[in-house]
Design an enzyme around this catalytic site. Structure first.
Site, PDB file in Angstrom:
ATOM      1  N   LYS A  82       0.826  -1.208   0.000  1.00 41.21           N
ATOM      2  CA  LYS A  82       0.000   0.000   0.000  1.00 41.21           C
ATOM      3  C   LYS A  82       0.857   1.254   0.000  1.00 41.21           C
ATOM      4  CE  LYS A  82      -3.735  -1.977   2.859  1.00 41.21           C
ATOM      5  NZ  LYS A  82      -4.846  -2.144   1.916  1.00 41.21           N
ATOM      6  N   GLY A 154     -10.590  -2.965   9.049  1.00 39.93           N
ATOM      7  CA  GLY A 154     -10.202  -3.136  10.449  1.00 39.93           C
ATOM      8  C   GLY A 154     -11.370  -3.227  11.408  1.00 39.93           C
ATOM      9  N   ARG A 166     -23.150  -3.015  -3.349  1.00 36.26           N
ATOM     10  CA  ARG A 166     -24.504  -2.802  -3.882  1.00 36.26           C
ATOM     11  C   ARG A 166     -24.604  -1.464  -4.615  1.00 36.26           C
ATOM     12  NH1 ARG A 166     -28.385  -6.371  -3.143  1.00 36.26           N
ATOM     13  NH2 ARG A 166     -28.330  -7.783  -1.368  1.00 36.26           N
TER      14      ARG A 166
END
Lengths: 295, 207
Positions: A82, A154, A166
């Site tokens: 990351k 987390g 969705r």
């Protein structure tokens, strides 16, 4: 054509090879080996899993390249890492190591609150988080070759990942029902590049692979995201914050493959021990909600 | 109608399905042993070979796939699928179907930053001499082949990237990502279900 590296085909192509699989957060080479043995398709090399970043507070940055290299040496599967949103030098460092994929991630503290990285400028491909279709298409417009839901990392709470999945999938279905002249207004409303809106309306899906992330903690969570229509799952804190990481990791891998087979999901869910402790989203102060980072 | 199974444990199986559907072939996803019944051919797709291999062992697919191939049903492995078909993977111990007399090296070109696209010459396509777009993603390479293995494609610098051994086909690259269906039609010709394609099942590569 002579040999070409780093083009769109190979950037999107690696994500296509990860489909139907589980990408696991790991903080040590030992974790990475456990993940690979359990059947992970890739690992995300980190200094702390998101649950610990949340608990630790302060500024979260790119991991130490030495740690990433040690994790790379430990496994044969792809290694991701990351960088902070907008921190293109962290991305350059990760490409120099090199890692196989960069996650420009809201889990780390953003380095730029207005601009994400120009991901077209890199040979290594990027994955980025999103909460809705407009955000997904802005990131693809910047060069992201893979998209994931942000969810709420987390927390061990799948509700935000479901909300974001969705939102994306529902907005794609809405675009498919539109007349061609309605697509420009849709592009304006969602703040997305027009060409990508047209492409999504035509394809009926994102033009890149779309994974679920942020709060997945159980085999049933993973299968839920797959049945909703996601291409695969990231599991962050959910594995190594649980009672029996090796078993839970294997169970989540099997539930992701057999996501349409409730008998198999029941079988792999037996006796896994405690899942990671969960967090109610409403109990998290707005300023600490990671999904709000980036736009 | 020809019926092709695509091993759907993990990886780019939908891409193979889409190409096959375009060729008007019946396709079914294979995740459990009973789904291997009544197939005219099987494709093991690209993905992560360690993941696919572990799931294949865990759900009892290795021996049934070996049996299918021994019965003469054509099996094609692309990238990770090629690794799983190989007799040996240099430097790694991992679950393999292990039917082809080839030794492969995983990630032979390096990591993702070394993934590439390059035009390939495929003599097996006969008169159709147009280059085939080779998409190599963290790709394996075939280091050595046994006596019964026909080399179909080499890279310009000589590396072996596609081979055939009787009813078994292996490619280190990803024809399913290209929009060019010639390798799929070549495989269908091996199943006998594509006689009208103009491609013959008999190879024309080097021995």
């Amino acid at each position: 054509m002579a040999r070409v590296t780093g083009n769109w085909t190979v950037k999107v192509g690696l994500a296509q090879m990860l489909k139907g699989g589980v990408i696991m957060d790991v903080v040590t080479p030992e974790h990475a080996r456990i993940a690979e043995d359990a059947g992970a398709v890739a690992v995300m090399a980190l200094e702390r899993v998101p649950a610990d970043i949340r608990a630790h507070g302060g500024v979260a940055r790119m991991s130490d390249p030495e740690l990433i290299l040690r994790i790379k040496e430990a496994v044969s599967i792809p290694v991701m890492a990351k960088c902070r949103i907008g921190h293109f030098v962290e991305a350059q460092v990760l490409e120099a190591i090199p890692v196989d994929y960069i996650d420009e991630s809201e889990v780390l503290t953003p380095a730029d609150e207005e601009h994400h990285i120009d991901k077209h400028a890199f040979t290594v491909p990027f994955v980025c988080g999103c909460r809705n279709l407009g955000e997904a298409l802005r990131r693809i417009g910047e060069g992201a070759a893979m998209i994931r839901t942000k969810g709420e990392a987390g927390t061990g709470n799948v509700v935000e990942a479901v909300r974001h999945a969705r939102a994306v999938l529902g907005e794609i279905r809405r675009l498919q029902s539109m007349a061609p002249e309605e697509l420009m207004a849709a592009a304006k409303d969602m703040g997305a590049p027009y060409e990508l809106v047209v492409e999504v309306a035509r394809l009926g899906r994102l033009p890149v692979v779309n994974f679920a992330a942020g709060g997945i903690a159980t085999p049933a969570d993973a299968a839920l995201m797959m049945q909703l229509g996601m291409d695969g799952v990231f599991v962050g804190s959910g594995i190594f914050k649980s009672a029996d990481p090796a078993r839970r990791a294997k169970a989540i891998v099997e539930a992701t493959t057999h996501y349409n087979d409730p008998k198999i999901i029941a079988e792999v869910s037996k006796g896994l021990g405690e899942a990671m402790p969960g967090l109610e989203i409403a109990a998290i102060p707005a300023a600490e909600r990671l999904a709000e980072r980036g736009w | 109608m020809t019926r092709i199974g695509v091993l759907a444990l993990q990886g780019a199986f939908i891409e193979h399905e889409q190409v096959l559907r375009g060729l008007e072939v019946e396709v079914c996803q294979v995740r459990l042993p009973h789904q291997l019944e009544n197939l005219d051919g099987l494709i093991i797709p690209g993905g992560e070979s360690t993941t696919i291999g572990k799931l294949a062992v865990g759900y009892g697919l290795i021996e049934p796939i070996r049996e299918l191939a021994r019965c003469g049903v054509p099996v094609w492995g692309t990238c990770a699928g090629m690794i799983i078909l190989a007799r040996e993977v240099a430097g790694y111990e991992q679950p393999l179907v292990g039917l082809m007399d080839i030794v492969v090296r995983r990630n032979a070109f390096g990591g993702q930053v070394d993934s590439f696209v390059e035009d390939l010459q495929v003599p097996a396509f006969g008169q159709d001499a147009r280059p085939f777009p080779g998409v190599f993603i963290r790709a394996p390479l075939i280091e050595s082949v046994g006596p019964g293995v026909e080399i179909l494609v080499r890279l310009p610098e000589g590396g072996i990237v596609a081979v055939r051994q009787g009813n078994l086909l292996a490619t280190a690259f990803h024809p399913e990502l290209t929009g060019d269906s010639r390798f799929h039609r070549y495989f269908l010709a091996m199943t006998g279900g594509w006689a009208e394609s103009g491609l013959t099942a008999a190879g024309s590569g080097e021995r």
